[in-house]
Design an enzyme around this catalytic site. Structure first.
Site, PDB file in Angstrom:
ATOM      1  N   LYS A  12      -3.157  -1.553  17.165  1.00  0.00           N
ATOM      2  CA  LYS A  12      -1.723  -1.870  17.204  1.00  0.00           C
ATOM      3  C   LYS A  12      -1.132  -1.649  18.602  1.00  0.00           C
ATOM      4  O   LYS A  12      -1.748  -0.995  19.456  1.00  0.00           O
ATOM      5  CB  LYS A  12      -0.998  -1.023  16.150  1.00  0.00           C
ATOM      6  CG  LYS A  12      -1.401  -1.368  14.708  1.00  0.00           C
ATOM      7  CD  LYS A  12      -0.590  -0.556  13.696  1.00  0.00           C
ATOM      8  CE  LYS A  12      -0.974  -0.911  12.267  1.00  0.00           C
ATOM      9  NZ  LYS A  12      -0.149  -0.146  11.274  1.00  0.00           N
ATOM     10  N   TYR A  52       2.567  -9.108   7.339  1.00  0.00           N
ATOM     11  CA  TYR A  52       2.935  -7.968   6.483  1.00  0.00           C
ATOM     12  C   TYR A  52       3.807  -8.398   5.299  1.00  0.00           C
ATOM     13  O   TYR A  52       4.542  -7.568   4.740  1.00  0.00           O
ATOM     14  CB  TYR A  52       3.649  -6.902   7.313  1.00  0.00           C
ATOM     15  CG  TYR A  52       2.713  -5.958   8.046  1.00  0.00           C
ATOM     16  CD1 TYR A  52       1.754  -5.208   7.350  1.00  0.00           C
ATOM     17  CD2 TYR A  52       2.793  -5.782   9.425  1.00  0.00           C
ATOM     18  CE1 TYR A  52       0.902  -4.330   8.011  1.00  0.00           C
ATOM     19  CE2 TYR A  52       1.940  -4.902  10.095  1.00  0.00           C
ATOM     20  CZ  TYR A  52       1.006  -4.185   9.370  1.00  0.00           C
ATOM     21  OH  TYR A  52       0.163  -3.303  10.014  1.00  0.00           O
ATOM     22  N   ASN A 115       0.943   3.904  14.128  1.00  0.00           N
ATOM     23  CA  ASN A 115      -0.249   4.644  13.704  1.00  0.00           C
ATOM     24  C   ASN A 115      -1.557   4.018  14.171  1.00  0.00           C
ATOM     25  O   ASN A 115      -2.592   4.155  13.523  1.00  0.00           O
ATOM     26  CB  ASN A 115      -0.212   4.881  12.189  1.00  0.00           C
ATOM     27  CG  ASN A 115      -0.195   3.586  11.399  1.00  0.00           C
ATOM     28  OD1 ASN A 115      -0.220   2.505  11.982  1.00  0.00           O
ATOM     29  ND2 ASN A 115      -0.168   3.694  10.089  1.00  0.00           N
ATOM     30  N   HIS A 118      -4.823  -0.965  12.126  1.00  0.00           N
ATOM     31  CA  HIS A 118      -4.717  -1.585  10.799  1.00  0.00           C
ATOM     32  C   HIS A 118      -6.113  -1.881  10.276  1.00  0.00           C
ATOM     33  O   HIS A 118      -7.003  -2.249  11.050  1.00  0.00           O
ATOM     34  CB  HIS A 118      -3.945  -2.912  10.885  1.00  0.00           C
ATOM     35  CG  HIS A 118      -4.059  -3.730   9.628  1.00  0.00           C
ATOM     36  ND1 HIS A 118      -3.236  -3.530   8.539  1.00  0.00           N
ATOM     37  CD2 HIS A 118      -4.947  -4.703   9.251  1.00  0.00           C
ATOM     38  CE1 HIS A 118      -3.604  -4.359   7.566  1.00  0.00           C
ATOM     39  NE2 HIS A 118      -4.638  -5.083   7.974  1.00  0.00           N
ATOM     40  N   GLU A 129      -6.308 -11.922   5.305  1.00  0.00           N
ATOM     41  CA  GLU A 129      -5.946 -11.460   6.653  1.00  0.00           C
ATOM     42  C   GLU A 129      -6.839 -12.048   7.750  1.00  0.00           C
ATOM     43  O   GLU A 129      -6.350 -12.345   8.844  1.00  0.00           O
ATOM     44  CB  GLU A 129      -6.023  -9.933   6.705  1.00  0.00           C
ATOM     45  CG  GLU A 129      -4.948  -9.266   5.865  1.00  0.00           C
ATOM     46  CD  GLU A 129      -5.042  -7.744   5.858  1.00  0.00           C
ATOM     47  OE1 GLU A 129      -4.183  -7.117   5.227  1.00  0.00           O
ATOM     48  OE2 GLU A 129      -5.974  -7.177   6.487  1.00  0.00           O
TER      49      GLU A 129
HETATM   50  P1  ADP Z   1      -2.027   1.158   5.875  1.00  0.00           P
HETATM   51  O1  ADP Z   1      -1.827   0.576   7.252  1.00  0.00           O
HETATM   52  O2  ADP Z   1      -2.642   2.531   5.933  1.00  0.00           O
HETATM   53  O3  ADP Z   1      -2.758   0.233   4.929  1.00  0.00           O
HETATM   54  P2  ADP Z   1       0.422   0.425   4.441  1.00  0.00           P
HETATM   55  O4  ADP Z   1      -0.258  -0.861   4.121  1.00  0.00           O
HETATM   56  O5  ADP Z   1       1.006   1.199   3.311  1.00  0.00           O
HETATM   57  O6  ADP Z   1      -0.557   1.409   5.256  1.00  0.00           O
HETATM   58  O7  ADP Z   1       1.605   0.160   5.465  1.00  0.00           O
HETATM   59  C1  ADP Z   1       1.468  -0.784   6.507  1.00  0.00           C
HETATM   60  C2  ADP Z   1       2.007  -0.197   7.771  1.00  0.00           C
HETATM   61  O8  ADP Z   1       3.408   0.011   7.640  1.00  0.00           O
HETATM   62  C3  ADP Z   1       1.476   1.202   8.143  1.00  0.00           C
HETATM   63  O9  ADP Z   1       0.208   1.172   8.773  1.00  0.00           O
HETATM   64  C4  ADP Z   1       2.562   1.704   9.064  1.00  0.00           C
HETATM   65  O10 ADP Z   1       2.467   1.118  10.372  1.00  0.00           O
HETATM   66  C5  ADP Z   1       3.806   1.169   8.371  1.00  0.00           C
HETATM   67  N1  ADP Z   1       4.361   2.138   7.412  1.00  0.00           N
HETATM   68  C6  ADP Z   1       3.829   2.509   6.210  1.00  0.00           C
HETATM   69  N2  ADP Z   1       4.612   3.413   5.593  1.00  0.00           N
HETATM   70  C7  ADP Z   1       5.660   3.635   6.424  1.00  0.00           C
HETATM   71  C8  ADP Z   1       6.836   4.449   6.359  1.00  0.00           C
HETATM   72  N3  ADP Z   1       7.074   5.236   5.306  1.00  0.00           N
HETATM   73  N4  ADP Z   1       7.691   4.411   7.399  1.00  0.00           N
HETATM   74  C9  ADP Z   1       7.479   3.607   8.466  1.00  0.00           C
HETATM   75  N5  ADP Z   1       6.396   2.783   8.591  1.00  0.00           N
HETATM   76  C10 ADP Z   1       5.511   2.806   7.588  1.00  0.00           C
HETATM   77 MG    MG Z   2      -2.173  -1.616   4.246  1.00  0.00          MG
END
Ligand code: ADP
Ligand code: MG
Length: 142
Positions: A12, A52, A115, A118, A129
Site C-alpha cells: 500500500k 474496495y 497497514n 493487502h 481481485e
Molecule cells: P484486511 O485488509 O486485513 O483484509 P479488511 O478487508 O477488513 O482488512 O479491510 C480493508 C482495509 O480497510 C484494511 O486493510 C484497512 O486498510 C482498512 N480498514 C479496515 N478496518 C478499518 C477501520 N476500522 N478503520 C480504518 N480503516 C480500516
Molecule cells: Mg480484506
C-alpha cells in the site's frame, strides 16, 4: 492434498512511501511464494472505490479510498501452495496492534488504515481481485 492458489497482494502507499517495498518482497520470496506479476500503479479514486466495493457501506470507506490514492502502490500476483492463507499469515492482523510479532503489519503499519499491505481473503476474492489489475498476458507462471 496439494492446493496451489493465487492471491492478489498490494504493497500500500504508506509502505511504498516508507521505502520498504524491497523488505516486503524479500519476505514473500523467502516464504517460497512466487511473484507471477508486478506493477507499480497510482490509483484514481474510482479505481480504489471499485477495488474496495465490498466495503462501501463501512464508515471507513471514503477515508480508505483517499488513503489508497495518496501515492503509488505495488500490485502483485502471488502463487503457491495455500498461498492465500500463507500471504495473510505474513501480513498479520488488520489492526497492527493485534498483529503477531515479525509480521509485515507489526513491523511496518502506521495505523489500522495505513497497514502496509493487502491480501485476498479467499479464492473467490482472489478470482475477482487479480483480473481487476492484471490481464492473463501479464501473469507469468513458472
Ligand atoms: P484486511 O485488509 O486485513 O483484509 P479488511 O478487508 O477488513 O482488512 O479491510 C480493508 C482495509 O480497510 C484494511 O486493510 C484497512 O486498510 C482498512 N480498514 C479496515 N478496518 C478499518 C477501520 N476500522 N478503520 C480504518 N480503516 C480500516
Ligand atoms: Mg480484506
Amino acid at each position: 492434498m496439494s492446493t496451489i492458489q493465487r492471491s492478489l497482494a498490494i504493497i500500500k502507499p504508506d509502505a511504498v512511501a516508507k521505502g520498504v517495498m524491497g523488505q516486503i518482497i524479500t519476505r514473500i520470496e523467502q516464504a517460497g511464494l512466487k511473484i507471477l506479476a508486478v506493477r507499480l500503479i497510482h490509483m484514481a479514486h474510482d479505481e480504489a472505490a471499485g477495488f474496495y466495493a465490498v466495503h462501501r457501506e463501512r464508515a471507513f470507506f471514503a477515508s480508505l479510498c483517499t488513503f489508497m490514492t495518496q501515492g503509488p502502490c505495488l500490485t502483485m500476483v502471488l502463487e503457491g501452495e495455500n498461498a492465500i492463507q500463507r500471504w495473510r499469515d505474513l501480513m498479520g492482523a488488520t489492526d497492527f496492534r493485534k498483529a503477531a510479532p515479525k509480521t509485515i503489519r507489526a513491523d511496518f503499519a502506521s495505523s489500522i488504515e495505513a497497514n502496509a499491505v493487502h491480501g485476498s481473503d479467499s479464492p473467490e476474492s482472489a478470482a475477482i481481485e487479480i483480473p481487476y489489475f492484471f490481464s492473463a498476458l501479464e501473469i507469468h507462471p513458472r
